[in-house]
Motif scaffolding. Structure first.
Motif, PDB file in Angstrom:
ATOM      1  N   GLY A  39       0.756  -1.257   0.097  1.00 28.37           N
ATOM      2  CA  GLY A  39       0.038   0.044  -0.008  1.00 28.37           C
ATOM      3  C   GLY A  39       0.976   1.203  -0.017  1.00 28.37           C
ATOM      4  O   GLY A  39       2.055   1.016  -0.140  1.00 28.37           O
ATOM      5  N   ASP A  40      -0.034   2.443  -0.006  1.00 27.53           N
ATOM      6  CA  ASP A  40       0.927   3.702  -0.156  1.00 27.53           C
ATOM      7  C   ASP A  40       1.847   4.216   1.176  1.00 27.53           C
ATOM      8  O   ASP A  40       2.429   4.888   1.037  1.00 27.53           O
ATOM      9  N   TYR A  41       1.547   3.269   2.277  1.00 29.36           N
ATOM     10  CA  TYR A  41       2.337   3.811   3.315  1.00 29.36           C
ATOM     11  C   TYR A  41       3.505   2.819   3.778  1.00 29.36           C
ATOM     12  O   TYR A  41       4.133   2.944   4.853  1.00 29.36           O
TER      13      TYR A  41
END
Length: 92
Positions: A39-41
């Motif tokens: 994911g983005d994090y």
């Protein structure tokens, strides 16, 4: 050295830099931004690609296995982190 499976976020164009290790005194270099899967994090790495590896084009979103070499160097009393992707293989 660590091997990571990552997604390509972006890649710069290759430029030629001076190198004492190269036959002709110049070496291709570019930077590639990689993000671990999840994911983005997730953790991201801004890595240098050198030589023939720098001339390879990787598309945003491609999943790759990358062998990353981590090092630091000092210049004028300031320490910098270097990450070099010494080998990358597209998965899938």
């Amino acid at each position: 050295m660590q091997t990571k499976i990552c997604k390509v976020i972006a890649q710069t164009e290759a430029v030629y830099v001076q190198s004492k290790k190269s036959e002709n005194g110049q070496l291709a270099k570019c930077y590639i931004r990689l993000r671990e899967l999840g994911g983005d994090y997730e953790d991201e790495y801004n890595c240098a690609l050198l030589g023939n590896q720098a001339l390879c084009k990787y598309a945003a979103g491609q999943v790759v296995a990358a062998s990353l070499r981590f090092a630091t160097h000092e210049a004028n009393g300031v320490y910098y982190q270097d990450i070099v992707a010494s080998e990358m293989v597209v998965i899938g």
